[in-house]
Design a protein around this motif. Structure first.
Motif, mmCIF file in Angstrom:
data_model
loop_
_atom_site.group_PDB
_atom_site.id
_atom_site.type_symbol
_atom_site.label_atom_id
_atom_site.label_comp_id
_atom_site.label_asym_id
_atom_site.label_seq_id
_atom_site.Cartn_x
_atom_site.Cartn_y
_atom_site.Cartn_z
ATOM 1 N N GLY A 120 50.983 27.612 0.987
ATOM 2 C CA GLY A 120 51.060 27.609 2.446
ATOM 3 C C GLY A 120 52.416 27.136 2.941
ATOM 4 N N GLU A 121 52.961 26.121 2.248
ATOM 5 C CA GLU A 121 54.275 25.604 2.632
ATOM 6 C C GLU A 121 55.387 26.605 2.297
ATOM 7 O OE1 GLU A 121 55.200 22.491 4.189
ATOM 8 O OE2 GLU A 121 53.108 22.837 4.715
ATOM 9 N N LEU A 122 55.254 27.264 1.166
ATOM 10 C CA LEU A 122 56.283 28.222 0.740
ATOM 11 C C LEU A 122 56.277 29.476 1.602
ATOM 12 C CD1 LEU A 122 55.913 28.135 -3.143
ATOM 13 C CD2 LEU A 122 57.969 27.527 -1.856
ATOM 14 N N GLY A 123 55.097 29.907 1.996
ATOM 15 C CA GLY A 123 54.991 31.194 2.687
ATOM 16 C C GLY A 123 54.993 32.335 1.679
ATOM 17 N N ASP A 124 55.223 33.552 2.181
ATOM 18 C CA ASP A 124 55.115 34.753 1.339
ATOM 19 C C ASP A 124 55.959 34.639 0.078
ATOM 20 O OD1 ASP A 124 53.486 36.001 3.173
ATOM 21 O OD2 ASP A 124 55.161 36.885 4.264
ATOM 22 N N GLU A 166 60.325 32.314 -5.747
ATOM 23 C CA GLU A 166 61.125 32.719 -4.588
ATOM 24 C C GLU A 166 60.195 33.176 -3.475
ATOM 25 O OE1 GLU A 166 64.456 32.979 -3.871
ATOM 26 O OE2 GLU A 166 65.517 32.906 -5.787
ATOM 27 N N ALA A 167 60.259 32.501 -2.354
ATOM 28 C CA ALA A 167 59.510 32.924 -1.178
ATOM 29 C C ALA A 167 60.517 33.432 -0.152
ATOM 30 C CB ALA A 167 58.711 31.761 -0.614
ATOM 31 N N VAL A 168 60.025 34.062 0.910
ATOM 32 C CA VAL A 168 60.935 34.657 1.889
ATOM 33 C C VAL A 168 61.922 33.613 2.400
ATOM 34 C CG1 VAL A 168 61.117 35.776 4.140
ATOM 35 C CG2 VAL A 168 59.294 36.437 2.590
ATOM 36 N N LYS A 169 61.412 32.442 2.762
ATOM 37 C CA LYS A 169 62.277 31.452 3.403
ATOM 38 C C LYS A 169 62.952 30.493 2.437
ATOM 39 C CE LYS A 169 63.159 30.790 7.152
ATOM 40 N NZ LYS A 169 64.257 31.440 7.902
ATOM 41 N N THR A 170 62.390 30.353 1.234
ATOM 42 C CA THR A 170 62.918 29.295 0.385
ATOM 43 C C THR A 170 62.665 29.574 -1.086
ATOM 44 O OG1 THR A 170 62.978 26.893 0.108
ATOM 45 C CG2 THR A 170 60.819 27.873 0.465
ATOM 46 N N VAL A 171 63.282 28.778 -1.924
ATOM 47 C CA VAL A 171 63.079 28.903 -3.366
ATOM 48 C C VAL A 171 62.683 27.528 -3.899
ATOM 49 C CG1 VAL A 171 65.547 28.565 -3.781
ATOM 50 C CG2 VAL A 171 64.138 29.581 -5.567
ATOM 51 N N ALA A 172 61.781 27.489 -4.871
ATOM 52 C CA ALA A 172 61.342 26.214 -5.424
ATOM 53 C C ALA A 172 61.294 26.298 -6.938
ATOM 54 C CB ALA A 172 59.961 25.862 -4.885
#
Lengths: 126, 362
Positions: A34-38, A61-67
């Motif tokens: 949920g925090e990462l998004g798509d 890799e999510a649309v807004k960020t990478v973890a």
């Protein structure tokens, strides 16, 4: 509210662990997706690779960020969820079942003691 | 959460938005999925609350001349009911903000970035002659962007103003859903659409009317996350990422709005110098070859030489590949030039492409 299944173990980095005998399956929690998004794609280890507790074993890799993905436990990778290559969104839809990441053969079962149970993880994310 | 709630805050909460602090406001970053919201705008119609944007009124007989003096585009060419994309510069040619200038019969409206609003207002005050009156109306006005190929169909149901008569970058004062509205044929998505400026007290009512009218097109609210991927596919600059006080409009690809022959304006001498010396770098669009996502501040290389840096990047939902914008040294800025982006300690192949990345099919 994020879903936190009772039967799983958790890490502070928002990963879950399902233990069956000496194998352990890792994934990311509902809260984490949920925090990462798509989720757009993942980098995961290969079968046979060794992963070490607290060390990165891949990235997401999510649309807004990478973890980074941090291994909850040490061991040898037995299986990797190949279906995520074509359908990374499975992680958003079903993080605890179809969205699993890797299965490992645990090399240090005492590492399990350091993981959180569902209650502690619920506290951690509240 | 710290920040100003827009007049539509309750609507966002009810829609299940993920809210984040952004430029002093509490804004919806997404409702359920950035990709799905992006797709909604590209296929039918979506609605954004962009009430965080700043609206500054400029009044007085010399309003146009004043605006012309502090912006790069030729404001004197604006007709009543016409809008213009422009920018304000520091004396050294660095960009204070990019903005839209609207010409009303008796006044001008400047629409500025939320994060720059106070800085912009101070700058304007400092340069305004005594008979020019400035009024920061940002806290009183809401802004709804209705974007997508069916935006016109939706809004036309709610107004007697003939929307076909409002050409791109023109606007009208009208009544929409019973409320006084500035109907502007503008947007930040690359789709057809309108931006609707309305008083705060009418924003929620207008929002509801738009969603009711848009049901047949599966209208959905769209957050700032998809706003970013949509604008990036068009290579629209974002202040703070692609342009800022250290970039000049020529290297940023905004030469088309920078009218050095219009006469004196703040920053003109610096721009003339840039033009006579030639550019050292250019803002280009690039594609990643393979599966990786470039992001703000990643470095660009060719061989061992660092040749620039990424200013914006994302996974393009429309193209299904990693895209980005970067300042590259001029000799590497031609379309087709291959280079590498350092993504999390790995070099990934990329090449300069034509922009916009996305062209709408209608």
């Amino acid at each position: 509210m994020a879903n936190v299944p009772q039967e799983l173990k958790y890490t502070e980095d928002h990963e879950w662990v399902r233990v069956e005998g000496d194998t352990a399956t890792f994934g990311i929690t509902d809260y984490a997706q949920g925090e990462l998004g798509d989720v757009v794609f993942l980098e995961l280890p290969d079968e046979g690779d060794d992963v070490k507790q607290h060390e990165t074993f891949g990235s997401i890799e999510a649309v807004k960020t990478v973890a980074d993905l941090f291994a909850p436990l040490s061991g040898e990778v037995l299986a990797v969820n190949g279906s995520l290559e074509d359908e990374p969104e499975t992680i958003n839809k079903d993080p605890y079942n179809a969205g699993w990441l890797v299965k490992i053969k645990m090399s240090k079962t005492d590492e399990l003691d350091g993981l959180m149970d569902a209650e502690a993880y619920n506290q951690h994310i509240s | 959460m710290e920040g100003v709630k827009t007049a539509l805050y309750e609507k966002h909460v009810a829609a299940g938005a993920k809210l984040v602090p952004f430029a002093g406001h509490i804004m919806p970053i997404q409702y359920h999925s950035i990709n799905a919201e992006h797709e909604r705008v590209r296929t039918t119609v979506g609605v954004f609350d962009v009430s965080h944007m700043g609206e500054i009124w400029v009044k007085g007989d010399r309003a146009i001349d004043f605006v012309n003096k502090v912006t790069v585009n030729n404001a004197t060419k604006l007709q009543v009911n016409q809008a213009q994309y422009s920018a304000m510069l520091y004396e050294d040619g660095g960009i204070i903000d990019d903005l839209i200038v609207y010409r009303f019969p008796d006044r001008i409206m400047l629409v500025v970035n939320a994060a720059n609003r106070e800085k912009d207002f101070e700058w304007l005050q400092k340069h305004a002659p005594g008979d020019v009156i400035l009024d920061d109306a940002s806290d009183r006005m809401s802004l709804l962007a209705v974007q997508g190929r069916h935006a016109k169909d939706v809004i036309q149901k709610l107004t007697d103003t003939n929307l076909d008569e409002i050409k791109f970058y023109w606007f009208r004062d009208g009544i929409v859903a019973g409320h006084r509205t500035i109907i502007s044929s503008t947007g930040y998505t690359g789709e057809a659409g309108f931006e609707l400026y309305v008083d705060n007290e009418n924003a929620a009512s207008l929002w509801d009317a738009i969603f009711e009218a848009g049901k047949e097109f599966d209208i959905e609210p769209v957050g700032l996350g998809a706003r970013d991927t949509l604008r990036l596919e068009m290579k629209f600059a974002l202040y703070g990422n692609d342009i800022d006080k250290t970039t000049n409009p020529i290297e940023a690809g905004l030469g088309w709005i920078t009218k050095v022959n219009k006469g004196e304006f703040v920053g003109r001498d610096a721009i003339l110098e840039v033009k006579s010396k030639g550019l050292t770098r250019k803002l280009i669009g690039f594609e990643i070859e393979g599966k990786a996502i470039p992001r703000h501040e990643y470095k660009c290389f060719q061989g061992d030489a660092e040749i620039g840096h990424v200013t914006s990047g994302c996974w393009s939902p429309s193209l299904d590949k990693g895209i980005g914008m970067a300042y590259l040294e001029t000799e590497f800025a031609q379309v087709g030039t291959r280079f590498e982006v350092e993504i999390r300690n790995k070099r990934v192949a990329a090449h300069v492409v034509e922009t916009p990345f996305y062209n709408r099919p209608y």
